[in-house]
Write an enzyme that holds these catalytic residues in place. Structure first.
Site, PDB file in Angstrom:
ATOM      1  N   GLU A 230      35.261  33.331  43.950  1.00  0.00           N
ATOM      2  CA  GLU A 230      36.299  32.881  44.894  1.00  0.00           C
ATOM      3  C   GLU A 230      36.923  34.148  45.458  1.00  0.00           C
ATOM      4  O   GLU A 230      37.612  34.869  44.736  1.00  0.00           O
ATOM      5  CB  GLU A 230      37.375  32.046  44.185  1.00  0.00           C
ATOM      6  CG  GLU A 230      36.898  30.756  43.570  1.00  0.00           C
ATOM      7  CD  GLU A 230      36.478  29.695  44.568  1.00  0.00           C
ATOM      8  OE1 GLU A 230      36.617  29.916  45.794  1.00  0.00           O
ATOM      9  OE2 GLU A 230      35.985  28.649  44.119  1.00  0.00           O
ATOM     10  N   CYS A 264      44.762  33.245  48.846  1.00  0.00           N
ATOM     11  CA  CYS A 264      43.496  33.374  49.579  1.00  0.00           C
ATOM     12  C   CYS A 264      43.372  32.303  50.659  1.00  0.00           C
ATOM     13  O   CYS A 264      42.563  32.434  51.562  1.00  0.00           O
ATOM     14  CB  CYS A 264      42.315  33.350  48.615  1.00  0.00           C
ATOM     15  SG  CYS A 264      42.431  32.077  47.379  1.00  0.00           S
ATOM     16  N   GLU A 356      42.016  40.585  55.401  1.00  0.00           N
ATOM     17  CA  GLU A 356      42.947  39.865  54.527  1.00  0.00           C
ATOM     18  C   GLU A 356      44.084  40.811  54.149  1.00  0.00           C
ATOM     19  O   GLU A 356      43.876  41.777  53.409  1.00  0.00           O
ATOM     20  CB  GLU A 356      42.225  39.376  53.269  1.00  0.00           C
ATOM     21  CG  GLU A 356      43.129  38.531  52.398  1.00  0.00           C
ATOM     22  CD  GLU A 356      42.406  37.928  51.196  1.00  0.00           C
ATOM     23  OE1 GLU A 356      41.754  38.673  50.448  1.00  0.00           O
ATOM     24  OE2 GLU A 356      42.514  36.702  51.007  1.00  0.00           O
TER      25      GLU A 356
HETATM   26  P1  NAD Z   1      40.569  42.891  42.446  1.00  0.00           P
HETATM   27  O1  NAD Z   1      39.433  42.163  43.038  1.00  0.00           O
HETATM   28  O2  NAD Z   1      40.436  44.348  42.185  1.00  0.00           O
HETATM   29  O3  NAD Z   1      41.007  42.231  41.048  1.00  0.00           O
HETATM   30  C1  NAD Z   1      40.742  40.897  40.634  1.00  0.00           C
HETATM   31  C2  NAD Z   1      40.318  40.892  39.169  1.00  0.00           C
HETATM   32  O4  NAD Z   1      39.096  41.590  39.016  1.00  0.00           O
HETATM   33  C3  NAD Z   1      41.292  41.583  38.212  1.00  0.00           C
HETATM   34  O5  NAD Z   1      41.318  40.900  36.969  1.00  0.00           O
HETATM   35  C4  NAD Z   1      40.663  42.947  38.035  1.00  0.00           C
HETATM   36  O6  NAD Z   1      41.025  43.572  36.816  1.00  0.00           O
HETATM   37  C5  NAD Z   1      39.194  42.591  38.023  1.00  0.00           C
HETATM   38  N1  NAD Z   1      38.276  43.678  38.380  1.00  0.00           N
HETATM   39  C6  NAD Z   1      38.523  44.727  39.214  1.00  0.00           C
HETATM   40  N2  NAD Z   1      37.443  45.523  39.283  1.00  0.00           N
HETATM   41  C7  NAD Z   1      36.496  44.980  38.473  1.00  0.00           C
HETATM   42  C8  NAD Z   1      35.164  45.354  38.134  1.00  0.00           C
HETATM   43  N3  NAD Z   1      34.599  46.426  38.654  1.00  0.00           N
HETATM   44  N4  NAD Z   1      34.469  44.570  37.278  1.00  0.00           N
HETATM   45  C9  NAD Z   1      35.032  43.451  36.772  1.00  0.00           C
HETATM   46  N5  NAD Z   1      36.297  43.059  37.046  1.00  0.00           N
HETATM   47  C10 NAD Z   1      37.020  43.802  37.903  1.00  0.00           C
HETATM   48  O7  NAD Z   1      41.821  42.638  43.373  1.00  0.00           O
HETATM   49  P2  NAD Z   1      43.115  43.571  43.503  1.00  0.00           P
HETATM   50  O8  NAD Z   1      42.776  45.028  43.593  1.00  0.00           O
HETATM   51  O9  NAD Z   1      44.044  43.174  42.450  1.00  0.00           O
HETATM   52  O10 NAD Z   1      43.646  43.118  44.922  1.00  0.00           O
HETATM   53  C11 NAD Z   1      43.138  43.766  46.086  1.00  0.00           C
HETATM   54  C12 NAD Z   1      42.954  42.797  47.224  1.00  0.00           C
HETATM   55  O11 NAD Z   1      42.067  41.748  46.825  1.00  0.00           O
HETATM   56  C13 NAD Z   1      44.197  42.043  47.637  1.00  0.00           C
HETATM   57  O12 NAD Z   1      44.968  42.798  48.496  1.00  0.00           O
HETATM   58  C14 NAD Z   1      43.617  40.815  48.275  1.00  0.00           C
HETATM   59  O13 NAD Z   1      43.256  41.081  49.605  1.00  0.00           O
HETATM   60  C15 NAD Z   1      42.395  40.553  47.456  1.00  0.00           C
HETATM   61  N6  NAD Z   1      42.626  39.511  46.429  1.00  0.00           N
HETATM   62  C16 NAD Z   1      42.182  38.253  46.696  1.00  0.00           C
HETATM   63  C17 NAD Z   1      42.399  37.254  45.761  1.00  0.00           C
HETATM   64  C18 NAD Z   1      41.947  35.870  46.033  1.00  0.00           C
HETATM   65  O14 NAD Z   1      42.420  34.924  45.417  1.00  0.00           O
HETATM   66  N7  NAD Z   1      41.015  35.683  46.933  1.00  0.00           N
HETATM   67  C19 NAD Z   1      43.052  37.519  44.571  1.00  0.00           C
HETATM   68  C20 NAD Z   1      43.470  38.814  44.308  1.00  0.00           C
HETATM   69  C21 NAD Z   1      43.247  39.806  45.257  1.00  0.00           C
END
Ligand code: NAD
Length: 454
Positions: A230, A264, A356
């Site tokens: 997602e 999102c 986004e």
């Molecule tokens: P992210 O994708 O980095 O983090 C989401 C989750 O993934 C967290 O639990 C994080 O620890 C984990 N994660 C990060 N890198 C990983 C890896 N290499 N392997 C496995 N797991 C990993 O998101 P973010 O940096 O917290 O946010 C950045 C941008 O992402 C936001 O500004 C937004 O645009 C987007 N975002 C979207 C949603 C959504 O619901 N679609 C949610 C959070 C963030």
């Protein structure tokens, strides 16, 4: 020194908790424990598994206020939203519990015997959750995965581990067997990555950025590991001139400001038919300027802070000085505050109109006719949700079918219900969560033919 996660209150920048970060060794140990617990769980009577999940739901129900207040402190969500989120966990568990005894295979007519299918659990599921809706999104994976006979290891986001840790305690209190549901707070690049790479984890359910989602999908491909993604969105809110403009304008602000835009599904591209454009903006502007932004624990607050300083900087970078905007108010001083902002003169290809932002920022763009509206709505790599406002039912159906997104709403901004499917087209994701088939996504179909001629 061992790594720790510092949880800050985004409204005050005060430290709420300091939590040890899980290591790769912690993930290995958790997977081994989960695998043993899962085998026992899958062998238990379906009615007993359903009963335990209902009990888990009841225990969550008894702790709604506590969970909600925790979410206010660690994520800055408004108290009203946070109560809904905790209630959503309860509802997801109840809904999934109802599926345990209905998870039937099929009997298929064939010659020479009978043919039946079994929906078997996958094993250990890794749920990697984001910080924007820590509780509901964790439960979107957790509840159906447990109901289908799996074990779950949840890695919450670095900034929001507290409600996840509390949910794991409540599960034990409800009698959910030890190690069936484990929470490993940790870094994405350490604990998250270890879950993705671990051969003992059968499926990854990831919600977060499209960038990380693509990396996870590539790693899962190496092992043909199952994955549900997602990801991001840049959802349109299409307002036709024949709509109830007052109702559309009244609903538009919170459709992108709810959860401070960290959603999102946020309707961040407001597309308005040119003939109604000026009138719609007149109606919309006061609704943005008057949103109550402040202490998320205050019942009257409509919008709280952003999650972190990094997110605040990211949001700021999109609203460059050359842009014109209608703005609301935000508190000064400590906390990660950004005012409600509607950019009125960005072109359709400006970064603020295509990427986004994940903050309280939307753009408004004019369109000419139905064809133009659909073209603009689809001019994005994303396809998660969208809304359209019209009094013409034929147009409502035509445009709903033509917009390439997983979740459309007509004359409303609803998109997420535990009983209806949710997920993205294009780069917004892969697979569906929630809805009548939620449990099936955590099973393999096994076909067995039994000869009657031996
Ligand atoms: P992210 O994708 O980095 O983090 C989401 C989750 O993934 C967290 O639990 C994080 O620890 C984990 N994660 C990060 N890198 C990983 C890896 N290499 N392997 C496995 N797991 C990993 O998101 P973010 O940096 O917290 O946010 C950045 C941008 O992402 C936001 O500004 C937004 O645009 C987007 N975002 C979207 C949603 C959504 O619901 N679609 C949610 C959070 C963030």
């Amino acid at each position: 020194m061992s790594d720790v996660l510092e949880v800050l209150n985004p409204a005050t920048e005060e430290t709420v908790a300091t939590i040890p970060a899980a290591t790769r060794d912690d993930v290995d140990a958790a997977v081994a424990r989960a695998a043993a617990a899962q085998r026992r769980w899958a062998a238990a009577a379906p009615a007993d598994r359903a009963r335990l999940l209902r009990r888990f739901a009841a225990v969550v129900d008894g702790h709604i206020e506590e969970l909600a207040l925790l979410e206010v402190r660690e994520a800055g969500h408004t108290i009203g939203n946070a109560r809904w989120e905790a209630g959503n966990v309860r509802d997801l568990l109840d809904f999934a519990a109802g599926g345990v005894e209905r998870l039937s295979g099929r009997q298929i007519p064939v010659a020479g015997g009978i043919d039946v299918t079994f929906l078997e659990p996958l094993g250990v599921i890794g749920v990697i959750a984001p910080w924007n809706f820590p509780m509901p999104i964790a439960a979107w994976g957790l509840a159906p995965a447990l109901a289908a006979g799996n074990a779950v290891i949840l890695k919450p986001a670095e900034t929001t581990p507290l409600t996840a840790l509390r949910l794991a305690e409540l599960a034990l209190e409800a009698g959910i067997p030890e190690y069936l549901f484990q929470v490993l707070p940790g870094r994405g690049t350490v604990a998250g990555d270890a879950l993705v790479e671990h051969p003992g984890v059968a499926k990854i359910v990831f919600t977060g950025s499209t960038r990380v989602g693509k990396q996870i999908m590539a790693k899962c491909a190496d092992r043909v590991k199952r994955v549900t993604l997602e990801l991001g969105g840049k959802s349109p809110n299409i307002v036709f001139a024949d709509a109830d403009l007052e109702a559309a304008a009244a609903a538009a602000p919170m459709a992108f400001l709810d959860n401070t835009g960290q959603d999102c599904c946020a309707r961040t591209r407001i597309l308005v038919q040119r003939s109604a454009y000026d009138r719609f903006l007149e109606l919309l502007a006061p609704g943005i300027e008057s949103v109550v932004v402040g202490d998320p624990a205050d019942e009257k607050t409509q919008m709280g802070p952003l999650i972190s300083r990094a997110q605040l900087e990211r949001v700021r970078s999109y609203v460059t000085d050359d842009l014109t905007a209608v703005r609301g108010r935000a508190p000064e001083g400590p906390g990660f505050w950004y005012p409600p902002t509607l950019v009125t003169d960005a072109g359709p290809t400006a970064p603020v109109a295509t990427e986004e932002v994940f903050g309280p920022v939307a753009v408004v763009l004019p369109f000419e006719d139905e064809e133009d509206a659909v073209r603009l709505a689809n001019a994005t790599e994303y396809g998660l949700s969208g809304s359209l406002w019209t009094r013409d039912i034929g147009r409502a159906l035509r445009v709903s079918r033509a917009v390439a997104a997983g979740n459309l709403s007509v004359n409303s901004h609803s998109s997420v219900r535990y009983s209806t499917p949710f997920g993205g087209y294009k780069q917004s994701g892969l697979g569906r969560e929630l809805g009548p088939d939620a449990l099936t996504a955590f099973t393999e179909t096994k076909n067995v033919f039994i000869s009657t001629e031996a």
